[in-house]
Design an enzyme around this catalytic site. Structure first.
Site, PDB file in Angstrom:
ATOM      1  N   TYR A  56       6.741  23.732 -32.279  1.00 53.17           N
ATOM      2  CA  TYR A  56       5.787  24.097 -31.231  1.00 53.17           C
ATOM      3  C   TYR A  56       4.379  24.092 -31.808  1.00 53.17           C
ATOM      4  O   TYR A  56       4.165  24.533 -32.939  1.00 53.17           O
ATOM      5  CB  TYR A  56       6.096  25.497 -30.677  1.00 53.17           C
ATOM      6  N   GLU A  58       1.128  24.640 -29.542  1.00 50.72           N
ATOM      7  CA  GLU A  58       0.114  24.789 -28.499  1.00 50.72           C
ATOM      8  C   GLU A  58      -1.278  24.811 -29.122  1.00 50.72           C
ATOM      9  O   GLU A  58      -1.508  25.489 -30.137  1.00 50.72           O
ATOM     10  CB  GLU A  58       0.321  26.103 -27.730  1.00 50.72           C
ATOM     11  N   ASP A 202      -7.379   4.071 -14.716  1.00 50.56           N
ATOM     12  CA  ASP A 202      -5.981   4.256 -15.118  1.00 50.56           C
ATOM     13  C   ASP A 202      -5.483   2.909 -15.629  1.00 50.56           C
ATOM     14  O   ASP A 202      -5.264   1.974 -14.849  1.00 50.56           O
ATOM     15  CB  ASP A 202      -5.168   4.725 -13.899  1.00 50.56           C
ATOM     16  N   THR A 228      -0.359   5.537 -19.821  1.00 51.98           N
ATOM     17  CA  THR A 228       0.915   5.830 -20.454  1.00 51.98           C
ATOM     18  C   THR A 228       0.926   5.096 -21.788  1.00 51.98           C
ATOM     19  O   THR A 228      -0.009   4.349 -22.108  1.00 51.98           O
ATOM     20  CB  THR A 228       2.101   5.338 -19.596  1.00 51.98           C
ATOM     21  N   LYS A 231       4.219   1.069 -21.841  1.00 51.29           N
ATOM     22  CA  LYS A 231       4.285  -0.178 -21.048  1.00 51.29           C
ATOM     23  C   LYS A 231       3.836  -1.330 -21.956  1.00 51.29           C
ATOM     24  O   LYS A 231       4.501  -1.598 -22.964  1.00 51.29           O
ATOM     25  CB  LYS A 231       3.450  -0.025 -19.780  1.00 51.29           C
ATOM     26  N   ARG A 237       7.645   6.935 -24.617  1.00 52.91           N
ATOM     27  CA  ARG A 237       7.155   7.412 -23.318  1.00 52.91           C
ATOM     28  C   ARG A 237       6.206   8.579 -23.543  1.00 52.91           C
ATOM     29  O   ARG A 237       6.601   9.606 -24.095  1.00 52.91           O
ATOM     30  CB  ARG A 237       8.329   7.875 -22.460  1.00 52.91           C
TER      31      ARG A 237
HETATM   32  N1  DSN Z   1       6.718   3.888 -12.699  1.00 50.00           N
HETATM   33  C1  DSN Z   1       5.543   3.177 -13.128  1.00 50.00           C
HETATM   34  C2  DSN Z   1       5.591   1.756 -12.737  1.00 50.00           C
HETATM   35  O1  DSN Z   1       6.686   1.209 -12.644  1.00 50.00           O
HETATM   36  O2  DSN Z   1       4.567   1.140 -12.537  1.00 50.00           O
HETATM   37  C3  DSN Z   1       4.298   3.800 -12.653  1.00 50.00           C
HETATM   38  O3  DSN Z   1       4.356   5.168 -12.797  1.00 50.00           O
END
Ligand code: DSN
Length: 419
Positions: A56, A58, A202, A228, A231, A237
């Site tokens: 942990y 914080e 974003d 994120t 991707k 993740r």
């Molecule tokens: N779930 C993601 C996507 O497939 O684009 C976005 O949050």
């Protein structure tokens, strides 16, 4: 395979061990075209599956609420330093649990409940958290979605400007989840400045393209940039936020203690490893190859009569309107899945059908490019898709395509998998 390599898991929980082995096989044997998915490297997974999950912490480095941070501070500082170099950012926060919490932190940093905000509508390719009605961001804020042009399906900056002048948003989102074209960050900056809005970009889908030089960067243009990490960036993740130094305190406070408790330190380590991978010269070639593959696939699909929204792609993804193929997006996606080609059904702009059974599908090339596939495989993919979409109920055909898919996949081992 799991029995040999994960003996503790096999001994303790053979059911989960088997399911992980099954998923490993599925990811090996299929063409993964979900535009938001990828293959994290084994190094990323080893960092993510480490003892760092036990701790942990914080707070932020050197300002924690728990002792024993001798190692964790170094992990988080290393992740931040690498990301600053990679994206040229003044400030980075690596603690958001994923993209939606990262976006919520932006609202918490800059808005009060009821404030007007603007983002691209979901059917036009925006994300739920950009103010769509069913999301908390559409319920707690006065959301005014902008759309795309009815003919070109491209973001209409005249409409964005008109709506912004009328509604004076506190926060203006640019960035997408199902939009195949380059985002003009400077055009959004101009609108934000004209109405005094905070500009948030974003880049969840395209952060790998941005740091790999295959899409212009909003860092330094937008006030705050969220993403994120799993991707096109190809990490574990997680989530990250970049911002100008003047917003650092507001963003950090919004993430912790505003929204979250302890950061997921194992994920932070995985992000640091992914950032190091993205700093290597080969990542630039990877980012370019994603876009090259998407263009090839778009051309091959168009040649077979598929109608791509906006007429093509500039990035890693495309959205196909299947109306002219007399099949719904859901029927097509499910048939393709049975044929070993995995994508998602998706609304198209101005879709007359419901989101749960829309007119289109979305597909992208990050994962197949991670396997080293290229032009020849994109042509094969378009051929397979054409055959399946033409006869989605022909199970013999789907099984034949699935076998051909497996044969091609066997020649392109994916990063991170155990084969
Ligand atoms: N779930 C993601 C996507 O497939 O684009 C976005 O949050």
């Amino acid at each position: 395979m799991t029995a040999e390599r994960d003996p503790a898991l096999q001994a303790s929980d053979p059911e989960i061990a088997k399911l992980i082995a099954d998923e490993n096989r599925r990811e090996h044997e299929t063409m993964r075209l979900i535009a938001s998915e990828n293959y994290a490297s084994r190094a990323v997974m080893e960092a993510t599956g480490s003892v760092l999950t036990n701790k942990y912490s914080e707070g932020y480095a050197k300002k924690r609420y728990y002792e024993g941070q001798q190692v964790i501070d170094q992990v988080e500082e290393l992740a931040i330093a690498r990301l600053k170099t990679l994206f040229g950012a003044e400030h980075v926060n690596v603690q958001p649990y994923s993209g939606s919490p990262a976006n919520l932190a932006v609202y918490l940093a800059f808005c009060k409940a009821g404030d007007p905000i603007m983002g691209l509508g979901l059917p036009a390719g925006g994300h739920l958290t950009h103010g769509w009605a069913v999301s908390i961001t559409g319920k707690y804020f006065k959301s005014v979605p902008y759309g795309v042009d009815a003919k070109t399906h491209r973001i209409d900056m005249d409409e964005v400007r008109k709506l912004a002048k009328e509604h004076k948003p506190k926060l203006l989102w640019c960035g997408t989840t199902a939009y195949p074209r380059t985002i003009d960050w400077k055009a959004f900056r101009e609108v934000a400045d004209e109405v005094g809005a905070v500009l948030a970009a974003d880049i969840a889908h395209i952060s790998g393209l941005v740091c790999g030089g295959a899409h212009p960067s909003p860092v330094g243009i937008a006030d705050v940039v969220t993403s994120t990490t799993h991707k096109t960036f190809r990490g574990p993740r997680g989530g990250m936020i970049f911002c100008k130094a003047q917003h650092a305190q507001a963003i950090d406070r919004a993430v912790f203690p505003g929204l979250q408790g302890g950061p997921h330190n194992h994920t932070t380590a995985g992000i640091a490893v992914a950032a190091n991978e993205a700093l290597q010269p080969s990542f630039k070639a990877y980012a370019k190859a994603i876009v090259d593959n998407a263009r090839s696939l778009a051309d091959e699909l168009t040649a077979r009569g598929f109608a791509l929204t906006t007429g093509g792609t500039d990035n890693h993804l495309m959205v196909i309107d299947l109306s002219n193929k007399n099949v719904s997006g859901k029927i097509a996606a499910q048939a393709l899945d049975r044929a070993g080609i995995v994508l998602n059904y998706n609304s198209v702009p101005f879709d007359p059908r419901k989101p749960f059974d829309p007119s289109g599908v979305r597909l992208g090339t990050p994962a197949v490019t991670s396997r080293g596939m290229g032009k020849d495989e994109m042509k094969k993919l378009a051929d397979w898709m054409d055959r399946v979409v033409t006869a989605p109920g022909d199970e013999a055909l789907l099984a034949k395509v699935a076998a051909e898919v497996r044969e091609v996949c066997a020649r392109f081992p994916a990063p991170g998998l155990r084969i």
